[in-house]
Write a protein that holds these residues in place. Sequence first.
Motif, PDB file in Angstrom:
ATOM      1  N   ARG A   1       2.110   1.832  -3.433  1.00  0.00           N
ATOM      2  CA  ARG A   1       1.049   2.345  -4.308  1.00  0.00           C
ATOM      3  C   ARG A   1       0.590   3.749  -3.903  1.00  0.00           C
TER       4      ARG A   1
ATOM      5  N   THR B   1      -7.384  -1.335  -3.675  1.00  0.00           N
ATOM      6  CA  THR B   1      -6.984  -0.115  -4.378  1.00  0.00           C
ATOM      7  C   THR B   1      -7.514  -0.006  -5.801  1.00  0.00           C
TER       8      THR B   1
ATOM      9  N   LEU C   1       0.840  -1.208   0.000  1.00  0.00           N
ATOM     10  CA  LEU C   1       0.000   0.000   0.000  1.00  0.00           C
ATOM     11  C   LEU C   1       0.870   1.252   0.000  1.00  0.00           C
TER      12      LEU C   1
ATOM     13  N   ALA D   1      -1.208   4.499  -1.476  1.00  0.00           N
ATOM     14  CA  ALA D   1      -2.610   4.421  -1.064  1.00  0.00           C
ATOM     15  C   ALA D   1      -2.715   4.846   0.398  1.00  0.00           C
TER      16      ALA D   1
END
Length: 289
Positions: free
Chosen positions: A22, A183, A19, A24
């Motif tokens: 990414r 995501t 995460l 996110a």
Amino acid sequence: MILVTGATGSIGRHLVRLLRQRQAPFKALVRNPARGRELGGEYVVADFDRPDSLQAAMSGIDRLFLLSAGAEPTSGRQPMVAQQVAAIDAAARAGVRTVVKVSVQGASRSGKLASGAHWSIEQHLEASGLDWSILQPSGFMQNFRTGAGTFTAEGDIIGAYGDGRVPYIDCRDIAACAAALLTEYRDSAQRFVLTGPEALSHTDIAARLSAAYGRTISYVDLPPAQLAARLTAQGLPAQFAEDVAELQAGIAEGTAAHITSAVSDLTGRGPRTFGQFLADHQPATAEPH
């Protein structure tokens, strides 16, 4: 905002890393602030056994990764059911939109050990009104690294698997599937059975461990009743030991051998092989015990 439970475990810590890669936005749910600081990102302190703390942790969250510890081997208890039901209820009250839950392959009403517990949680999640996706992984490759697999005092694998085969999966691949579901937009209300790319017997696994560690590791096969007696003698509750033996006897009959394409479907790449797993964890991997 994503809330990651089980963030310091064998799946969660890899999910946190993915995460972050990414970019996110997420928070890790931890019981101990020191463990949260070790993760190096935003975290919230809460406890599955304190529903009020779960409710506070859900504030501002729209996606939840749901994972908590399973049975307590020394008692056979399954606190996971009450814990995860409380988390689902808190998520629904807080306006969380989506839950990605880690379950087990073959979860069923009559399932032994964690299988029946996960089935109950899955049913509650389905009825919650939340969007949901459920990951049902096969056995973890990591069990042969941490000692969570069953070994003799000499370091050999022991069980009642016979020649039954299991497509063990690397926890990193489970985390990658969870990251994709958390995501990327996908249809909800789906179960994904996650497996590795090859179904191996425990004799196969022993041979690969032998090559990795440079010494002979054998697989010792026992009749289920004898395995249960041995586990009970080691201090496990009798019913828990019998359930372990019965589960392995089912694997001996081929119940866990099916390989799926779910990892590739979700992540766009194939799952890691057992050989890749061992190579990636050398030389830091301690010998199985």
